[in-house]
Design a protein around this motif. Sequence first.
Motif, PDB file in Angstrom:
ATOM      1  N   PRO A  82      97.686 -28.070  72.055  1.00  0.00           N
ATOM      2  CA  PRO A  82      96.798 -28.981  71.818  1.00  0.00           C
ATOM      3  C   PRO A  82      96.949 -30.235  73.246  1.00  0.00           C
ATOM      4  N   VAL A  83      95.845 -30.468  73.919  1.00  0.00           N
ATOM      5  CA  VAL A  83      96.133 -31.366  75.074  1.00  0.00           C
ATOM      6  C   VAL A  83      95.192 -32.347  74.885  1.00  0.00           C
ATOM      7  N   SER A  84      95.601 -33.865  75.071  1.00  0.00           N
ATOM      8  CA  SER A  84      94.594 -34.793  74.986  1.00  0.00           C
ATOM      9  C   SER A  84      94.519 -35.611  76.709  1.00  0.00           C
ATOM     10  N   VAL A  85      93.732 -36.246  76.815  1.00  0.00           N
ATOM     11  CA  VAL A  85      93.545 -37.026  78.149  1.00  0.00           C
ATOM     12  C   VAL A  85      94.829 -37.835  78.274  1.00  0.00           C
ATOM     13  N   SER A  86      95.328 -38.542  77.128  1.00  0.00           N
ATOM     14  CA  SER A  86      96.532 -39.417  77.324  1.00  0.00           C
ATOM     15  C   SER A  86      97.670 -38.547  77.858  1.00  0.00           C
ATOM     16  N   ASP A  87      97.702 -37.059  77.409  1.00  0.00           N
ATOM     17  CA  ASP A  87      98.636 -36.113  77.998  1.00  0.00           C
ATOM     18  C   ASP A  87      98.608 -36.224  79.519  1.00  0.00           C
ATOM     19  N   LEU A  88      97.472 -36.089  79.755  1.00  0.00           N
ATOM     20  CA  LEU A  88      96.989 -36.005  81.465  1.00  0.00           C
ATOM     21  C   LEU A  88      97.314 -37.088  82.096  1.00  0.00           C
ATOM     22  N   VAL A  89      97.183 -38.319  81.632  1.00  0.00           N
ATOM     23  CA  VAL A  89      97.172 -39.297  82.139  1.00  0.00           C
ATOM     24  C   VAL A  89      99.074 -39.563  82.538  1.00  0.00           C
ATOM     25  N   LYS A  90      99.664 -39.182  81.281  1.00  0.00           N
ATOM     26  CA  LYS A  90     101.304 -39.383  81.723  1.00  0.00           C
ATOM     27  C   LYS A  90     101.767 -38.553  82.810  1.00  0.00           C
ATOM     28  N   VAL A  91     101.181 -37.033  82.749  1.00  0.00           N
ATOM     29  CA  VAL A  91     101.425 -36.078  83.872  1.00  0.00           C
ATOM     30  C   VAL A  91     100.991 -36.489  85.130  1.00  0.00           C
ATOM     31  N   ALA A  92      99.966 -37.281  85.193  1.00  0.00           N
ATOM     32  CA  ALA A  92      99.300 -37.650  86.594  1.00  0.00           C
ATOM     33  C   ALA A  92     100.082 -39.044  87.142  1.00  0.00           C
ATOM     34  N   GLN A 137      86.267 -37.122  88.296  1.00  0.00           N
ATOM     35  CA  GLN A 137      84.876 -37.025  88.515  1.00  0.00           C
ATOM     36  C   GLN A 137      84.621 -36.806  90.013  1.00  0.00           C
ATOM     37  N   GLN A 138      85.120 -37.398  90.984  1.00  0.00           N
ATOM     38  CA  GLN A 138      85.171 -37.274  92.325  1.00  0.00           C
ATOM     39  C   GLN A 138      85.358 -35.984  92.870  1.00  0.00           C
ATOM     40  N   PHE A 139      86.609 -35.101  92.370  1.00  0.00           N
ATOM     41  CA  PHE A 139      86.994 -34.082  92.875  1.00  0.00           C
ATOM     42  C   PHE A 139      86.503 -32.717  92.088  1.00  0.00           C
ATOM     43  N   LEU A 140      86.572 -32.965  90.804  1.00  0.00           N
ATOM     44  CA  LEU A 140      86.057 -31.737  90.055  1.00  0.00           C
ATOM     45  C   LEU A 140      84.792 -31.722  89.336  1.00  0.00           C
ATOM     46  N   GLY A 141      84.095 -32.736  89.411  1.00  0.00           N
ATOM     47  CA  GLY A 141      82.786 -33.010  89.130  1.00  0.00           C
ATOM     48  C   GLY A 141      82.632 -33.203  87.598  1.00  0.00           C
ATOM     49  N   CYS A 142      83.672 -33.406  86.902  1.00  0.00           N
ATOM     50  CA  CYS A 142      83.475 -33.758  85.257  1.00  0.00           C
ATOM     51  C   CYS A 142      84.639 -34.540  84.924  1.00  0.00           C
ATOM     52  N   SER A 143      84.566 -35.102  83.599  1.00  0.00           N
ATOM     53  CA  SER A 143      85.660 -35.957  83.093  1.00  0.00           C
ATOM     54  C   SER A 143      86.836 -35.126  82.743  1.00  0.00           C
ATOM     55  N   PRO A 144      87.940 -35.666  82.580  1.00  0.00           N
ATOM     56  CA  PRO A 144      89.188 -35.076  82.092  1.00  0.00           C
ATOM     57  C   PRO A 144      88.911 -34.293  80.776  1.00  0.00           C
ATOM     58  N   ARG A 157      94.388 -44.352  83.294  1.00  0.00           N
ATOM     59  CA  ARG A 157      93.439 -43.550  82.556  1.00  0.00           C
ATOM     60  C   ARG A 157      92.249 -43.490  83.420  1.00  0.00           C
ATOM     61  N   ARG A 158      91.864 -44.808  83.930  1.00  0.00           N
ATOM     62  CA  ARG A 158      90.502 -44.939  84.739  1.00  0.00           C
ATOM     63  C   ARG A 158      90.843 -44.285  86.222  1.00  0.00           C
ATOM     64  N   SER A 159      91.893 -44.279  86.917  1.00  0.00           N
ATOM     65  CA  SER A 159      92.112 -43.764  87.996  1.00  0.00           C
ATOM     66  C   SER A 159      91.917 -42.225  87.901  1.00  0.00           C
ATOM     67  N   LEU A 160      92.522 -41.782  86.751  1.00  0.00           N
ATOM     68  CA  LEU A 160      92.230 -40.088  86.507  1.00  0.00           C
ATOM     69  C   LEU A 160      90.887 -39.843  86.296  1.00  0.00           C
ATOM     70  N   GLU A 161      90.092 -40.575  85.619  1.00  0.00           N
ATOM     71  CA  GLU A 161      88.625 -40.346  85.276  1.00  0.00           C
ATOM     72  C   GLU A 161      87.963 -40.222  86.610  1.00  0.00           C
TER      73      GLU A 161
END
Length: 317
Positions: free
Chosen positions: A225-235, A247-254, A239-243
């Motif tokens: 199970p992976v959430s956007v919050s998990d990705l924010v911690k890893v990055a 969007q800028q480099f992968l063309g979609c939301s996390p 959250r806004r910077s990650l989004e």
Amino acid sequence: MNCVLPFSYNICLESEDFDEAQAFLNSRIDEREVTPLTAQGGGTNRITLQPLQQTLLFGAHWGERVHIRSGALSTCHLVFPLYRSIEVRNLNRVLGPNEMLLMMPGSEADLIWDSGTSAIVISFDSATVHTWSSLEGESLVSGVLRILRPDSLQVRSMYSLLQCVASQHQIHEGSILPVMQQHWESLLIESLADQLTDPAPAHIDILPLHLRHTVDWLKAHIAQPVSVSDLVKVAGCSRRSLEIGFQQFLGCSPARYVLLQKLELAHQRLQQSQGTVSEVADQCGFNHLSHFTRLYKDHFGETPSQTLKQRTLVPRG
């Protein structure tokens, strides 16, 4: 061209004074902050120029290691190193000879040029690009930094075109006729048309370091199970910077990227007959079978059952 600075008939600047160099850049293109990073002095900075109608081609050579920064750019720029390298700090990447950095309007320059680096810098006029025939009606990407490799079609084409322009500059002693300027300008824009409208990166390795680390972590843990919050911690960013980065480099939301990776995992397991459709859906974190089936069909053009059936119909051994 090699490491020789092109457009030598039109030398706009030849000076050791970095304030003078900054003043020249700010008079011709978007405002820059030019900061020398060595205290040795004595390195001569050179800037040459070949205009092509509304497009400006500069040859740039920095005699010392220098940091060049800008605010949000208003025009599309290309940086094409010929000799030595340039660190693209906001991509955590070193731009080598014959690679190409594309900077779209809204992006920011944050570049460190090694001492003795020579490059071609191209500044496209935004109105000219927007009204070009093949780009009319197209939505140009904004805020994007993108590195293209030497073996890409656009870089090979651009390099050939720049060689031709540099040759014409020498033949005509810096005075290329307006009709030929328009011709070369059109070819340069056409060679980049796909990159100016495509929001997806050409290569995954051009992702900023924190995004690349996040994507690698996600792929290693996608069965969990992976959430956007998990990705924010890893990055290690907001959250806004990650989004914005996704969007800028992968063309979609996390969240969308996580979904797509889980669908790919399910597709792989069904192809390998690793359980029933219900079991695979559960393994990949889809709690509702009907919802999983709809998402799967939308993405792959067939139902999970069809994928599994096709695999089980393949004769073994």
